[in-house]
Motif scaffolding. Sequence first.
Motif, PDB file in Angstrom:
ATOM      1  N   GLU A   1     -85.993   9.858 -11.281  1.00  0.00           N
ATOM      2  CA  GLU A   1     -85.489   8.366 -10.945  1.00  0.00           C
ATOM      3  C   GLU A   1     -85.258   8.032  -9.776  1.00  0.00           C
ATOM      4  OE1 GLU A   1     -83.886   6.817 -13.720  1.00  0.00           O
ATOM      5  OE2 GLU A   1     -84.601   8.694 -15.175  1.00  0.00           O
ATOM      6  N   GLY A   2     -86.234   8.763  -8.900  1.00  0.00           N
ATOM      7  CA  GLY A   2     -86.085   8.449  -7.595  1.00  0.00           C
ATOM      8  C   GLY A   2     -84.808   8.780  -6.689  1.00  0.00           C
ATOM      9  N   ALA A   3     -83.577   9.692  -7.135  1.00  0.00           N
ATOM     10  CA  ALA A   3     -82.459   8.993  -6.361  1.00  0.00           C
ATOM     11  C   ALA A   3     -82.807  10.642  -5.532  1.00  0.00           C
ATOM     12  CB  ALA A   3     -81.514  10.021  -7.320  1.00  0.00           C
ATOM     13  N   ALA A   4     -83.808  11.600  -5.263  1.00  0.00           N
ATOM     14  CA  ALA A   4     -83.790  13.135  -4.619  1.00  0.00           C
ATOM     15  C   ALA A   4     -85.456  12.532  -4.384  1.00  0.00           C
ATOM     16  CB  ALA A   4     -82.859  14.186  -4.854  1.00  0.00           C
ATOM     17  N   SER A   5     -85.419  13.313  -3.198  1.00  0.00           N
ATOM     18  CA  SER A   5     -86.852  13.768  -2.116  1.00  0.00           C
ATOM     19  C   SER A   5     -86.543  15.216  -2.184  1.00  0.00           C
ATOM     20  CB  SER A   5     -87.087  13.218  -1.514  1.00  0.00           C
ATOM     21  OG  SER A   5     -86.354  12.921  -0.160  1.00  0.00           O
ATOM     22  N   TYR A   6     -87.846  16.041  -2.488  1.00  0.00           N
ATOM     23  CA  TYR A   6     -88.029  17.313  -1.801  1.00  0.00           C
ATOM     24  C   TYR A   6     -88.815  17.784  -1.099  1.00  0.00           C
ATOM     25  CZ  TYR A   6     -86.108  19.108  -6.371  1.00  0.00           C
ATOM     26  OH  TYR A   6     -85.304  20.074  -7.277  1.00  0.00           O
ATOM     27  N   GLU A   7     -88.463  18.739   0.021  1.00  0.00           N
ATOM     28  CA  GLU A   7     -88.631  19.329   1.128  1.00  0.00           C
ATOM     29  C   GLU A   7     -89.276  20.912   1.084  1.00  0.00           C
ATOM     30  OE1 GLU A   7     -88.887  20.517   5.953  1.00  0.00           O
ATOM     31  OE2 GLU A   7     -87.329  19.327   5.195  1.00  0.00           O
ATOM     32  N   VAL A   8     -90.388  21.497   0.728  1.00  0.00           N
ATOM     33  CA  VAL A   8     -90.888  22.595   0.003  1.00  0.00           C
ATOM     34  C   VAL A   8     -91.680  22.936   1.439  1.00  0.00           C
ATOM     35  CG1 VAL A   8     -92.693  23.718  -1.302  1.00  0.00           C
ATOM     36  CG2 VAL A   8     -91.780  21.110  -2.477  1.00  0.00           C
ATOM     37  N   LEU A   9     -90.757  24.912   1.293  1.00  0.00           N
ATOM     38  CA  LEU A   9     -91.354  25.713   2.086  1.00  0.00           C
ATOM     39  C   LEU A   9     -91.982  26.921   2.006  1.00  0.00           C
ATOM     40  CD1 LEU A   9     -88.135  24.632   4.649  1.00  0.00           C
ATOM     41  CD2 LEU A   9     -90.102  23.684   4.978  1.00  0.00           C
ATOM     42  N   GLN A  10     -93.096  26.605   2.577  1.00  0.00           N
ATOM     43  CA  GLN A  10     -93.574  28.312   1.873  1.00  0.00           C
ATOM     44  C   GLN A  10     -93.225  29.329   2.846  1.00  0.00           C
ATOM     45  OE1 GLN A  10     -97.449  28.477  -0.814  1.00  0.00           O
ATOM     46  NE2 GLN A  10     -96.858  30.294  -1.036  1.00  0.00           N
ATOM     47  N   TRP A  11     -93.350  30.264   2.213  1.00  0.00           N
ATOM     48  CA  TRP A  11     -92.703  31.760   3.288  1.00  0.00           C
ATOM     49  C   TRP A  11     -92.973  32.980   1.913  1.00  0.00           C
ATOM     50  CZ3 TRP A  11     -88.352  35.281   2.975  1.00  0.00           C
ATOM     51  CH2 TRP A  11     -87.488  34.167   1.353  1.00  0.00           C
ATOM     52  N   ASN A  12     -93.144  33.978   3.205  1.00  0.00           N
ATOM     53  CA  ASN A  12     -93.472  35.499   2.748  1.00  0.00           C
ATOM     54  C   ASN A  12     -91.981  36.356   3.112  1.00  0.00           C
ATOM     55  OD1 ASN A  12     -95.801  35.040   1.640  1.00  0.00           O
ATOM     56  ND2 ASN A  12     -97.154  34.825   3.563  1.00  0.00           N
ATOM     57  N   ALA A  13     -91.913  37.025   1.892  1.00  0.00           N
ATOM     58  CA  ALA A  13     -90.822  37.374   2.385  1.00  0.00           C
ATOM     59  C   ALA A  13     -90.579  38.927   2.464  1.00  0.00           C
ATOM     60  CB  ALA A  13     -89.780  37.325   0.826  1.00  0.00           C
TER      61      ALA A  13
END
Length: 103
Positions: free
Chosen positions: A71-83
């Motif tokens: 619905e265009g109400a939010a955007s995502y930032e994706v951070l990939q990481w190794n725990a």
Amino acid sequence: MFLLLLTYQGDLAEIDRLLPAHNEYLRRNYEDGTFLMSGPRVPRCGGVILAGGDDRARIDRVIGQDPFVCEGAASYEVLQWNATRSAITPREHAAPGASTRPF
């Protein structure tokens, strides 16, 4: 693992309208073991989701199913990481029906 940072694009009335559908989206992804932890940001400008796995394309597909995004109400930032360390007992995948109770 992935840290998903949501930022609201619309006003909170729109977010509240979409919240039941977003909660259903969260439930499905907890049940299949994709999501491990989630909650709103403080102040209420978005949310944070901890997701398991290492397939970025899959995570992008999952994000595309979020009603907030549709619905265009939010955007995502994706951070990939190794725990490499954790005080939480690691699991390959969450068990179906795993607890999603707040801390």
